[in-house]
Design an enzyme around this catalytic site. Structure first.
Site, PDB file in Angstrom:
ATOM      1  N   ARG A  73     -31.410  -6.454   8.675  1.00  0.00           N
ATOM      2  CA  ARG A  73     -30.977  -5.867   7.406  1.00  0.00           C
ATOM      3  C   ARG A  73     -31.337  -6.758   6.214  1.00  0.00           C
ATOM      4  NH1 ARG A  73     -25.338  -5.050   4.930  1.00  0.00           N
ATOM      5  NH2 ARG A  73     -25.539  -3.139   3.707  1.00  0.00           N
ATOM      6  N   HIS A 131     -33.109  -5.640   2.755  1.00  0.00           N
ATOM      7  CA  HIS A 131     -32.503  -5.853   1.437  1.00  0.00           C
ATOM      8  C   HIS A 131     -33.334  -6.797   0.581  1.00  0.00           C
ATOM      9  CE1 HIS A 131     -28.162  -4.215   2.113  1.00  0.00           C
ATOM     10  NE2 HIS A 131     -29.066  -3.466   2.699  1.00  0.00           N
ATOM     11  N   ASN A 136     -24.589  -5.795  -1.055  1.00  0.00           N
ATOM     12  CA  ASN A 136     -24.599  -7.080  -0.335  1.00  0.00           C
ATOM     13  C   ASN A 136     -23.238  -7.766  -0.240  1.00  0.00           C
ATOM     14  OD1 ASN A 136     -27.390  -6.944   0.094  1.00  0.00           O
ATOM     15  ND2 ASN A 136     -27.859  -8.012  -1.821  1.00  0.00           N
ATOM     16  N   HIS A 178     -30.205   1.531  12.544  1.00  0.00           N
ATOM     17  CA  HIS A 178     -28.769   1.696  12.765  1.00  0.00           C
ATOM     18  C   HIS A 178     -28.446   1.973  14.229  1.00  0.00           C
ATOM     19  CE1 HIS A 178     -27.900   2.612   8.213  1.00  0.00           C
ATOM     20  NE2 HIS A 178     -28.383   1.398   8.427  1.00  0.00           N
TER      21      HIS A 178
HETATM   22  C1  HEM Z   1     -31.627   5.039   4.904  1.00  0.00           C
HETATM   23  C2  HEM Z   1     -30.853   4.408   4.042  1.00  0.00           C
HETATM   24  C3  HEM Z   1     -29.885   3.355   4.459  1.00  0.00           C
HETATM   25  C4  HEM Z   1     -28.579   3.304   4.102  1.00  0.00           C
HETATM   26  C5  HEM Z   1     -27.839   4.276   3.185  1.00  0.00           C
HETATM   27  C6  HEM Z   1     -28.004   2.157   4.758  1.00  0.00           C
HETATM   28  C7  HEM Z   1     -26.686   1.749   4.628  1.00  0.00           C
HETATM   29  C8  HEM Z   1     -26.071   0.790   5.418  1.00  0.00           C
HETATM   30  C9  HEM Z   1     -24.682   0.452   5.366  1.00  0.00           C
HETATM   31  C10 HEM Z   1     -23.661   1.052   4.407  1.00  0.00           C
HETATM   32  C11 HEM Z   1     -24.438  -0.473   6.314  1.00  0.00           C
HETATM   33  C12 HEM Z   1     -23.106  -1.141   6.631  1.00  0.00           C
HETATM   34  C13 HEM Z   1     -22.868  -2.256   5.641  1.00  0.00           C
HETATM   35  C14 HEM Z   1     -21.429  -2.706   5.601  1.00  0.00           C
HETATM   36  O1  HEM Z   1     -20.575  -2.010   6.115  1.00  0.00           O
HETATM   37  O2  HEM Z   1     -21.166  -3.780   5.062  1.00  0.00           O
HETATM   38  C15 HEM Z   1     -25.692  -0.737   6.974  1.00  0.00           C
HETATM   39  C16 HEM Z   1     -25.863  -1.628   8.002  1.00  0.00           C
HETATM   40  C17 HEM Z   1     -27.077  -1.925   8.571  1.00  0.00           C
HETATM   41  N1  HEM Z   1     -28.306  -1.478   8.114  1.00  0.00           N
HETATM   42 FE1  HEM Z   1     -28.623   0.060   6.868  1.00  0.00          FE
HETATM   43  N2  HEM Z   1     -28.962   1.543   5.505  1.00  0.00           N
HETATM   44  C18 HEM Z   1     -30.125   2.228   5.347  1.00  0.00           C
HETATM   45  C19 HEM Z   1     -31.361   1.881   5.881  1.00  0.00           C
HETATM   46  C20 HEM Z   1     -31.581   0.754   6.637  1.00  0.00           C
HETATM   47  C21 HEM Z   1     -32.875   0.207   6.943  1.00  0.00           C
HETATM   48  C22 HEM Z   1     -34.187   0.759   6.422  1.00  0.00           C
HETATM   49  C23 HEM Z   1     -32.669  -0.881   7.733  1.00  0.00           C
HETATM   50  C24 HEM Z   1     -33.658  -1.854   8.324  1.00  0.00           C
HETATM   51  C25 HEM Z   1     -34.973  -1.699   8.273  1.00  0.00           C
HETATM   52  C26 HEM Z   1     -31.242  -1.008   7.934  1.00  0.00           C
HETATM   53  C27 HEM Z   1     -30.638  -1.925   8.724  1.00  0.00           C
HETATM   54  C28 HEM Z   1     -29.262  -2.041   8.897  1.00  0.00           C
HETATM   55  C29 HEM Z   1     -28.641  -2.848   9.928  1.00  0.00           C
HETATM   56  C30 HEM Z   1     -29.354  -3.563  11.053  1.00  0.00           C
HETATM   57  C31 HEM Z   1     -27.265  -2.794   9.712  1.00  0.00           C
HETATM   58  C32 HEM Z   1     -26.153  -3.535  10.493  1.00  0.00           C
HETATM   59  C33 HEM Z   1     -26.024  -4.942   9.904  1.00  0.00           C
HETATM   60  C34 HEM Z   1     -24.969  -5.825  10.539  1.00  0.00           C
HETATM   61  O3  HEM Z   1     -24.292  -5.441  11.490  1.00  0.00           O
HETATM   62  O4  HEM Z   1     -24.813  -6.960  10.034  1.00  0.00           O
HETATM   63  N3  HEM Z   1     -30.616  -0.013   7.223  1.00  0.00           N
HETATM   64  N4  HEM Z   1     -26.673   0.034   6.399  1.00  0.00           N
END
Ligand code: HEM
Ligand SMILES: *[C@@H]1O[C@H](CO)[C@@H](O)[C@H](O)[C@H]1NC(C)=O
Ligand SMILES: *[C@@H]1O[C@H](CO)[C@@H](O)[C@H](O)[C@H]1NC(C)=O
Ligand SMILES: *[C@@H]1O[C@H](CO)[C@@H](O)[C@H](O)[C@H]1NC(C)=O
Ligand SMILES: *[C@@H]1O[C@H](CO)[C@@H](O)[C@H](O)[C@H]1NC(C)=O
Length: 318
Positions: free
Chosen positions: A61, A65, A93, A192
């Site tokens: 992630r 970002h 973030n 995800h």
């Molecule tokens: C399509 C639009 C996307 C949205 C709206 C989105 C939104 C989010 C949100 C809200 C979270 C949880 C954050 C939290 O609760 O603090 C999350 C986690 C995550 N996102 Fe996305 N995301 C998107 C696309 C992506 C992309 C493109 C990637 C990587 C290439 C990605 C990788 C991740 C990962 C791996 C997590 C888990 C992180 C952890 O457990 O520390 N996401 N995302």
């Protein structure tokens, strides 16, 4: 006429030589400058995941970002100071982006081997690949030679990183603004399949959305009450959270996407439904599209040549 045409061609050739020789990323960028760099990053990433499985998701992630905010330039890693505003307090973030200590550790290991050579932006690109690969996902060749920014933008971080409340067309626009297609978006959202989200990010989904499996919603409500417990975590992929696979898409077919934005990709009426179905039935296509789109994302507005710098400490400009 003829000579001005020739001059025009010559200019084009010079411009493209720059692109090829100096301005493009290369997988061999560190081959002579720091031959052990790739194996140092990989072993550091594996050690960190063995300590805490989630860190693989967090590192993936961070690269996302980083790239979505004025390009893959390590800007997300810069700390706030009295005189400098970084991106860590930006809405997407704050209390959410993590893995910074692991990046510091990787950087320290690299600095011991070859001081001042490997950029923080390249560390993020490699760590994302190594994490996905170690958790059972695809691998790909990472182009290298990114340099680090001396600036950051909290405004751009707020504006460019998609929020989970967005609808499909808004999500598509955020990716399009980065030069990424609808297919890139659907493939990259497959990230995800690993990691967690906080209650505050999925509360309105479980209480207010209609296209959600009722028992799935119910099971989340104890962890995520109508108010409070904002930082309680739920698995983004409830089936196989530690494994990089295609269950993210399978969950969507069952209306078990955790985030509102996740379920937007499959509603039975979304223009992306067919891609979700494709990645359900053909996991190998998900893997190859994911790898291709990660390479594309990793090239967003990179600093190369003499632009930017190679930071000594990823948290501050030299
Ligand atoms: C399509 C639009 C996307 C949205 C709206 C989105 C939104 C989010 C949100 C809200 C979270 C949880 C954050 C939290 O609760 O603090 C999350 C986690 C995550 N996102 Fe996305 N995301 C998107 C696309 C992506 C992309 C493109 C990637 C990587 C290439 C990605 C990788 C991740 C990962 C791996 C997590 C888990 C992180 C952890 O457990 O520390 N996401 N995302
Ligand atoms: C970041 O999170 C902390 C802790 O929840 C909070 O006190 C602070 O107001 C947040 N900062 C911003 C800029 O939203
Ligand atoms: C960015 O978002 C944070 C958190 O919501 C907010 O405190 C800050 O004022 C925003 N800054 C800009 C420039 O958009
Ligand atoms: C999606 O959200 C945007 C604002 O974020 C809004 O203008 C648009 O009408 C919405 N589209 C649909 C199809 O709901
Ligand atoms: C659900 O929607 C209602 C009406 O828009 C709103 O008042 C309420 O705060 C929402 N609840 C959650 C948990 O987001």
């Amino acid at each position: 006429m003829a000579s001005s045409y020739n001059l025009f061609c010559l200019t084009l050739i010079i411009a493209s030589v720059c692109t090829v020789a100096h301005c493009k990323l290369s997988p061999n960028y560190y081959s002579s400058k720091c031959p052990k760099s790739l194996s140092i990053v990989k072993s550091s990433v594996i050690a960190a995941i063995k300590k805490e499985t989630r860190i693989g998701a967090s590192l993936l992630r961070l690269h996302f970002h980083d790239c979505f905010v004025n390009g893959c330039d390590g800007s997300v890693l810069l700390d706030d100071t009295a005189k400098f505003t970084g991106e860590k307090m930006a809405a997407p973030n704050n209390n959410s982006a993590r893995g910074f200590n692991v990046v510091d550790k990787i950087k320290a290991n690299l600095e011991k081997e070859c001081p001042g050579v490997v950029s923080c932006a390249d560390i993020l690109a490699l760590a994302a690949r190594d994490s996905v690969e170690y958790l059972g996902g695809p691998s790909w060749t990472v182009g290298l030679g990114r340099r680090d920014s001396t600036t950051a933008s909290i405004a751009a971080a707020n504006a460019s990183i998609p929020a989970p409340s967005l609808n499909l067309s808004a999500i598509i626009s955020k990716f399009k603004a980065q030069g990424l297609s609808v297919k890139d978006m659907v493939a990259l959202a497959g990230s995800h399949t690993i990691g967690f989200a906080r209650c505050v990010q999925f509360r309105s989904r479980i209480y207010n959305d209609s296209n959600i499996d009722a028992s799935f919603a119910k099971s989340l409500k104890s962890k995520c009450p109508k108010s409070g417990s904002d930082n309680n975590l739920a698995k983004l992929d409830a089936v196989s959270q530690t494994h990089f696979d295609n269950f993210y898409y399978k969950n969507l077919l069952e209306k078990k996407g955790l985030l509102h934005s996740d379920q937007e990709l499959y509603k039975g009426s979304s223009k992306t439904d067919y891609l979700v179905r494709r990645y359900v039935s053909k996991p190998s296509e998900f893997f190859s599209d994911f790898a291709e789109s990660m390479i594309k994302m990793g090239k967003i507005k990179v600093l190369t040549g003499s632009k930017g710098e190679v930071r000594i400490n990823c948290r501050k400009v030299n």
